[in-house]
Design a protein around this motif. Structure first.
Motif, mmCIF file in Angstrom:
data_model
loop_
_atom_site.group_PDB
_atom_site.id
_atom_site.type_symbol
_atom_site.label_atom_id
_atom_site.label_comp_id
_atom_site.label_asym_id
_atom_site.label_seq_id
_atom_site.Cartn_x
_atom_site.Cartn_y
_atom_site.Cartn_z
ATOM 1 N N ILE A 94 41.901 -94.346 -69.631
ATOM 2 C CA ILE A 94 42.589 -95.519 -70.200
ATOM 3 C C ILE A 94 44.025 -95.598 -69.683
ATOM 4 O O ILE A 94 44.513 -96.687 -69.365
ATOM 5 C CB ILE A 94 42.531 -95.493 -71.744
ATOM 6 C CG1 ILE A 94 41.097 -95.774 -72.208
ATOM 7 C CG2 ILE A 94 43.492 -96.519 -72.349
ATOM 8 C CD1 ILE A 94 40.880 -95.747 -73.714
ATOM 9 N N ALA A 99 36.331 -92.942 -77.770
ATOM 10 C CA ALA A 99 37.784 -92.856 -77.949
ATOM 11 C C ALA A 99 38.200 -91.395 -77.804
ATOM 12 O O ALA A 99 37.462 -90.483 -78.210
ATOM 13 C CB ALA A 99 38.174 -93.390 -79.325
ATOM 14 N N GLU A 131 41.383 -99.983 -71.067
ATOM 15 C CA GLU A 131 40.079 -99.931 -71.732
ATOM 16 C C GLU A 131 39.029 -100.612 -70.840
ATOM 17 O O GLU A 131 39.353 -101.509 -70.077
ATOM 18 C CB GLU A 131 40.133 -100.676 -73.065
ATOM 19 C CG GLU A 131 41.009 -100.022 -74.120
ATOM 20 C CD GLU A 131 40.996 -100.813 -75.413
ATOM 21 O OE1 GLU A 131 40.584 -100.276 -76.445
ATOM 22 O OE2 GLU A 131 41.401 -101.992 -75.377
ATOM 23 N N ASN A 169 40.621 -97.629 -77.191
ATOM 24 C CA ASN A 169 41.768 -96.944 -77.803
ATOM 25 C C ASN A 169 41.491 -96.591 -79.250
ATOM 26 O O ASN A 169 41.794 -95.494 -79.701
ATOM 27 C CB ASN A 169 43.007 -97.844 -77.734
ATOM 28 C CG ASN A 169 43.671 -97.778 -76.375
ATOM 29 O OD1 ASN A 169 43.815 -96.697 -75.796
ATOM 30 N ND2 ASN A 169 44.049 -98.929 -75.851
ATOM 31 N N ASP A 170 40.927 -97.567 -79.976
ATOM 32 C CA ASP A 170 40.787 -97.423 -81.425
ATOM 33 C C ASP A 170 39.311 -97.603 -81.796
ATOM 34 O O ASP A 170 38.786 -98.724 -81.759
ATOM 35 C CB ASP A 170 41.676 -98.496 -82.086
ATOM 36 C CG ASP A 170 41.632 -98.441 -83.609
ATOM 37 O OD1 ASP A 170 40.633 -97.941 -84.167
ATOM 38 O OD2 ASP A 170 42.591 -98.909 -84.236
#
Ligand code: CMX
Length: 133
Positions: A68, A56, A73, A12-13
């Motif tokens: 996702i 990402a 993830e 995600n990040d």
């Protein structure tokens, strides 16, 4: 196919995941790259002969965002190094695999790439990649 070139992990990040993988692997990320055509930001790590690619999404329509939202993830693909991507694509087509692109595309980390549909490979998205010389 020569070897596993990298394992792609959907995150995600990217900043947060990169910091975590730097700690995990005990090595710094050696490259961050945006692949606009794939709507992804990537971060690469070397682990011996192999690499880890964190991915990402940069847009909602990105394959990573879709992945996702469905699965969370995790491992997104396994990439194999090949000498001649055109020959490997022809070989896999003859063997009945479903290729996701007709022609190799320019991917991250100076590679020509092609994906094989995960439904044709026991639920694992496979990437072929050839170094652009
Ligand atoms: N691994 C395993 N299964 C996957 C998957 C993945 N990475 N991505 C999707 N799937 C599964 C889906 O869960 C779905 O399964 P079910 O039918 O059981 O629900 C099935 O494949 C088909 O999924 P879909 O929703 O119909 O299709 P999508 O629109 O999600 O497309 C895929 C899936 C693989 C065709 C698409 O993601 C694609 O073309 N990927 C190649 C490009 C890519 O992944 N780019 C990002 C990385 C770029 C880089 O490495 O630089």
């Amino acid at each position: 196919m020569n070897k596993i070139e990298h394992i792609g992990i959907a995150v995600n990040d990217l900043k947060q995941a990169s910091a975590l993988y730097e700690k995990l692997l005990g090595t710094n990320c050696y490259k961050m790259e945006t692949v606009e055509s794939e709507n992804v930001n990537t971060a690469f790590f070397k682990v011996g002969e192999n690499k880890i690619e964190l991915l990402a999404a940069t847009a909602e329509e990105s394959a990573i965002a879709k992945f996702i939202s469905k699965k969370g993830e995790g491992i997104h693909h396994i990439a194999f190094d090949v000498d001649d991507i055109y020959a490997e694509m022809e070989r896999l087509k003859r063997e009945g695999f479903v290729l996701l692109n007709e022609q190799p595309k320019k991917g991250a980390d100076n590679k020509l790439i092609c994906f094989v549909h995960p439904k044709a490979t026991n639920g694992v998205l496979i990437e072929l990649c050839q170094e652009i010389r």
